[in-house]
Design a protein around this motif. Sequence first.
Motif, PDB file in Angstrom:
ATOM      1  N   ARG A  92      -6.768   5.263  10.350  1.00 19.62           N
ATOM      2  CA  ARG A  92      -5.834   6.565  10.171  1.00 19.62           C
ATOM      3  C   ARG A  92      -4.394   6.344  10.154  1.00 19.62           C
ATOM      4  NH1 ARG A  92     -10.507  10.538  11.810  1.00 19.62           N
ATOM      5  NH2 ARG A  92     -11.523  10.996   9.885  1.00 19.62           N
ATOM      6  N   GLU A  93      -4.287   5.803  11.608  1.00 18.64           N
ATOM      7  CA  GLU A  93      -2.694   5.562  11.897  1.00 18.64           C
ATOM      8  C   GLU A  93      -2.021   4.499  10.756  1.00 18.64           C
ATOM      9  OE1 GLU A  93      -2.506   4.678  16.198  1.00 18.64           O
ATOM     10  OE2 GLU A  93      -3.408   6.559  16.690  1.00 18.64           O
ATOM     11  N   ASP A  94      -2.818   3.451  10.735  1.00 17.90           N
ATOM     12  CA  ASP A  94      -2.564   2.373   9.728  1.00 17.90           C
ATOM     13  C   ASP A  94      -1.954   2.782   8.269  1.00 17.90           C
ATOM     14  OD1 ASP A  94      -2.482   0.583  11.920  1.00 17.90           O
ATOM     15  OD2 ASP A  94      -4.292  -0.288  11.239  1.00 17.90           O
ATOM     16  N   LEU A  95      -3.101   3.822   7.915  1.00 18.62           N
ATOM     17  CA  LEU A  95      -2.899   4.528   6.549  1.00 18.62           C
ATOM     18  C   LEU A  95      -1.596   5.473   6.457  1.00 18.62           C
ATOM     19  CD1 LEU A  95      -4.365   4.460   4.001  1.00 18.62           C
ATOM     20  CD2 LEU A  95      -5.867   6.320   4.938  1.00 18.62           C
ATOM     21  N   PHE A  96      -1.569   6.023   7.513  1.00 19.42           N
ATOM     22  CA  PHE A  96      -0.351   7.088   7.401  1.00 19.42           C
ATOM     23  C   PHE A  96       0.959   6.202   7.402  1.00 19.42           C
ATOM     24  CE2 PHE A  96       2.819   9.736   9.619  1.00 19.42           C
ATOM     25  CZ  PHE A  96       2.804  10.896   8.829  1.00 19.42           C
ATOM     26  N   SER A  97       0.954   5.140   8.176  1.00 20.37           N
ATOM     27  CA  SER A  97       2.230   4.209   8.237  1.00 20.37           C
ATOM     28  C   SER A  97       2.517   3.528   6.877  1.00 20.37           C
ATOM     29  CB  SER A  97       2.027   3.270   9.267  1.00 20.37           C
ATOM     30  OG  SER A  97       1.938   3.717  10.608  1.00 20.37           O
ATOM     31  N   HIS A  98       1.494   3.369   6.371  1.00 21.18           N
ATOM     32  CA  HIS A  98       1.403   2.685   4.790  1.00 21.18           C
ATOM     33  C   HIS A  98       2.078   3.695   3.676  1.00 21.18           C
ATOM     34  CE1 HIS A  98       0.670   0.136   1.496  1.00 21.18           C
ATOM     35  NE2 HIS A  98      -0.253   1.174   0.902  1.00 21.18           N
ATOM     36  N   ILE A  99       1.497   4.826   4.055  1.00 24.51           N
ATOM     37  CA  ILE A  99       1.945   5.880   3.041  1.00 24.51           C
ATOM     38  C   ILE A  99       3.424   6.076   3.436  1.00 24.51           C
ATOM     39  CG2 ILE A  99       1.694   8.501   2.334  1.00 24.51           C
ATOM     40  CD1 ILE A  99      -1.534   7.902   2.839  1.00 24.51           C
ATOM     41  N   GLU A 100       3.880   6.264   4.565  1.00 23.49           N
ATOM     42  CA  GLU A 100       5.305   6.618   4.768  1.00 23.49           C
ATOM     43  C   GLU A 100       5.824   5.363   4.183  1.00 23.49           C
ATOM     44  OE1 GLU A 100       5.377   7.205   9.131  1.00 23.49           O
ATOM     45  OE2 GLU A 100       5.574   9.377   8.661  1.00 23.49           O
ATOM     46  N   SER A 101       5.465   4.252   4.164  1.00 21.89           N
ATOM     47  CA  SER A 101       6.218   3.146   3.884  1.00 21.89           C
ATOM     48  C   SER A 101       6.512   2.855   2.231  1.00 21.89           C
ATOM     49  CB  SER A 101       5.922   1.860   4.265  1.00 21.89           C
ATOM     50  OG  SER A 101       4.498   1.415   3.772  1.00 21.89           O
ATOM     51  N   LEU A 102       5.794   3.659   1.582  1.00 25.03           N
ATOM     52  CA  LEU A 102       5.698   3.717   0.002  1.00 25.03           C
ATOM     53  C   LEU A 102       6.964   4.285  -0.572  1.00 25.03           C
ATOM     54  CD1 LEU A 102       2.055   4.739  -0.887  1.00 25.03           C
ATOM     55  CD2 LEU A 102       2.976   2.633  -0.939  1.00 25.03           C
ATOM     56  N   SER A 103       7.626   3.694  -1.479  1.00 25.63           N
ATOM     57  CA  SER A 103       8.795   4.131  -1.955  1.00 25.63           C
ATOM     58  C   SER A 103       8.614   5.456  -2.691  1.00 25.63           C
ATOM     59  CB  SER A 103       9.391   3.312  -3.061  1.00 25.63           C
ATOM     60  OG  SER A 103       8.517   3.115  -4.313  1.00 25.63           O
ATOM     61  N   HIS A 104       9.783   6.254  -3.057  1.00 25.69           N
ATOM     62  CA  HIS A 104       9.568   7.453  -3.800  1.00 25.69           C
ATOM     63  C   HIS A 104       8.800   7.281  -5.141  1.00 25.69           C
ATOM     64  CE1 HIS A 104      11.532   9.923  -0.878  1.00 25.69           C
ATOM     65  NE2 HIS A 104      12.667   9.090  -0.651  1.00 25.69           N
ATOM     66  N   ALA A 105       9.433   6.203  -5.776  1.00 26.49           N
ATOM     67  CA  ALA A 105       8.874   6.065  -7.148  1.00 26.49           C
ATOM     68  C   ALA A 105       7.288   5.865  -7.346  1.00 26.49           C
ATOM     69  CB  ALA A 105       9.442   4.769  -7.806  1.00 26.49           C
ATOM     70  N   ASN A 109       5.599   9.285  -6.231  1.00 32.89           N
ATOM     71  CA  ASN A 109       5.792  10.077  -7.785  1.00 32.89           C
ATOM     72  C   ASN A 109       4.768   9.759  -8.472  1.00 32.89           C
ATOM     73  OD1 ASN A 109       7.806  11.678  -6.735  1.00 32.89           O
ATOM     74  ND2 ASN A 109       9.298  10.519  -7.702  1.00 32.89           N
ATOM     75  N   THR A 110       4.225   8.505  -8.889  1.00 37.06           N
ATOM     76  CA  THR A 110       3.274   8.291  -9.514  1.00 37.06           C
ATOM     77  C   THR A 110       1.756   8.596  -9.309  1.00 37.06           C
ATOM     78  OG1 THR A 110       2.946   5.972  -8.798  1.00 37.06           O
ATOM     79  CG2 THR A 110       4.438   6.017 -10.595  1.00 37.06           C
ATOM     80  N   ILE A 111       1.639   8.763  -7.886  1.00 35.72           N
ATOM     81  CA  ILE A 111       0.256   9.045  -7.446  1.00 35.72           C
ATOM     82  C   ILE A 111       0.174  10.655  -7.276  1.00 35.72           C
ATOM     83  CG2 ILE A 111      -1.185   8.744  -5.420  1.00 35.72           C
ATOM     84  CD1 ILE A 111       0.072   6.263  -4.663  1.00 35.72           C
ATOM     85  N   PRO A 112      -0.621  11.192  -8.046  1.00 35.05           N
ATOM     86  CA  PRO A 112      -0.742  12.654  -7.679  1.00 35.05           C
ATOM     87  C   PRO A 112      -1.235  13.053  -6.117  1.00 35.05           C
ATOM     88  CG  PRO A 112      -2.097  12.077  -9.585  1.00 35.05           C
ATOM     89  CD  PRO A 112      -1.605  10.915  -8.919  1.00 35.05           C
ATOM     90  N   VAL A 113      -0.747  14.171  -5.638  1.00 27.49           N
ATOM     91  CA  VAL A 113      -0.900  14.532  -4.282  1.00 27.49           C
ATOM     92  C   VAL A 113      -2.291  14.578  -4.019  1.00 27.49           C
ATOM     93  CG1 VAL A 113      -0.184  16.295  -2.590  1.00 27.49           C
ATOM     94  CG2 VAL A 113       1.594  15.444  -4.211  1.00 27.49           C
ATOM     95  N   THR A 157      -4.833  13.407  -5.305  1.00 27.62           N
ATOM     96  CA  THR A 157      -5.713  11.998  -5.545  1.00 27.62           C
ATOM     97  C   THR A 157      -5.353  11.323  -3.907  1.00 27.62           C
ATOM     98  OG1 THR A 157      -5.493  11.959  -7.834  1.00 27.62           O
ATOM     99  CG2 THR A 157      -5.810   9.927  -6.723  1.00 27.62           C
ATOM    100  N   LEU A 158      -4.214  11.388  -3.704  1.00 24.26           N
ATOM    101  CA  LEU A 158      -3.841  10.807  -2.276  1.00 24.26           C
ATOM    102  C   LEU A 158      -4.542  11.349  -1.305  1.00 24.26           C
ATOM    103  CD1 LEU A 158      -1.839   8.621  -1.060  1.00 24.26           C
ATOM    104  CD2 LEU A 158      -0.149  10.317  -0.892  1.00 24.26           C
ATOM    105  N   VAL A 159      -4.395  12.568  -1.064  1.00 22.91           N
ATOM    106  CA  VAL A 159      -5.294  13.656  -0.104  1.00 22.91           C
ATOM    107  C   VAL A 159      -6.484  13.133   0.022  1.00 22.91           C
ATOM    108  CG1 VAL A 159      -5.452  15.427   0.987  1.00 22.91           C
ATOM    109  CG2 VAL A 159      -3.319  15.060   0.319  1.00 22.91           C
ATOM    110  N   THR A 160      -7.210  13.282  -1.294  1.00 28.85           N
ATOM    111  CA  THR A 160      -8.551  13.017  -1.590  1.00 28.85           C
ATOM    112  C   THR A 160      -8.927  11.565  -0.922  1.00 28.85           C
ATOM    113  OG1 THR A 160      -8.786  14.672  -3.168  1.00 28.85           O
ATOM    114  CG2 THR A 160     -10.482  13.191  -2.817  1.00 28.85           C
ATOM    115  N   ARG A 161      -8.281  10.635  -1.527  1.00 33.32           N
ATOM    116  CA  ARG A 161      -8.635   9.392  -1.109  1.00 33.32           C
ATOM    117  C   ARG A 161      -8.536   9.166   0.496  1.00 33.32           C
ATOM    118  NH1 ARG A 161      -5.887   5.947  -6.065  1.00 33.32           N
ATOM    119  NH2 ARG A 161      -7.479   6.522  -7.626  1.00 33.32           N
ATOM    120  N   VAL A 162      -7.517   9.622   0.986  1.00 34.19           N
ATOM    121  CA  VAL A 162      -7.182   9.469   2.404  1.00 34.19           C
ATOM    122  C   VAL A 162      -8.296   9.949   3.302  1.00 34.19           C
ATOM    123  CG1 VAL A 162      -5.533   9.946   4.333  1.00 34.19           C
ATOM    124  CG2 VAL A 162      -4.746   9.125   2.224  1.00 34.19           C
TER     125      VAL A 162
END
Length: 192
Positions: free
Chosen positions: A12-25, A28-32, A34-39
């Motif tokens: 979970r910590e690695d996943l959170f760090s990875h999501i924070e490192s994603l760019s704004h673009a 913006n392409t991933i619906p919120v 979908t992201l929350v459900t997958r995580v």
Amino acid sequence: QKTGQKIVSELREDLFSHIESLSHAQLNTIPVGTLVTRVTNDTNALSMLFTSTIVNLAKNVFVIIGVVVAMLLLNYELALMVLCFAPFIVLFTVIFRKFSRMSYRKIKDGTTSVNTFLSENLSGMKIIQIFNREERKKEEFKKKNSALAKARFSFSEFSAQRFICFTRAPFFACSISALRVILTERSSSGRR
């Protein structure tokens, strides 16, 4: 279970760090939704795997080995007759797994779709109300919800019916063979 929880916590910590490192673009392409459900769902699935599934699998393997050893010690002929049907059960399990995986994937996709829809529409409720789209969104939700319900129902129907059909025939054949051996042994011991 403690090791499993540590693995999931680090994941979970690695996943959170990875999501924070994603760019704004990218975000913006991933619906919120979908992201929350997958995580949440995927980490929960991994948590279940590490905490209960592996433990139960190891326990069941030892139980099966113990039962087979006891069967062989009590009556090896009957045990061999019973074990001759094991390859068929394994084959049916592999076939069942193939079809159940497709059904399970439909359920996961349906759950993601419903959660995404809810997340996006609940956060944008004021805009939906301003443009008077409540009824339309209600109908869209009904469609997505009924698709998910159908997927879950078909999976439960498939699981119950197919697995029972796959395992029932070898079980009955095994029972009949065992009954024959027992009756043959009793009749032969009665003649002596």
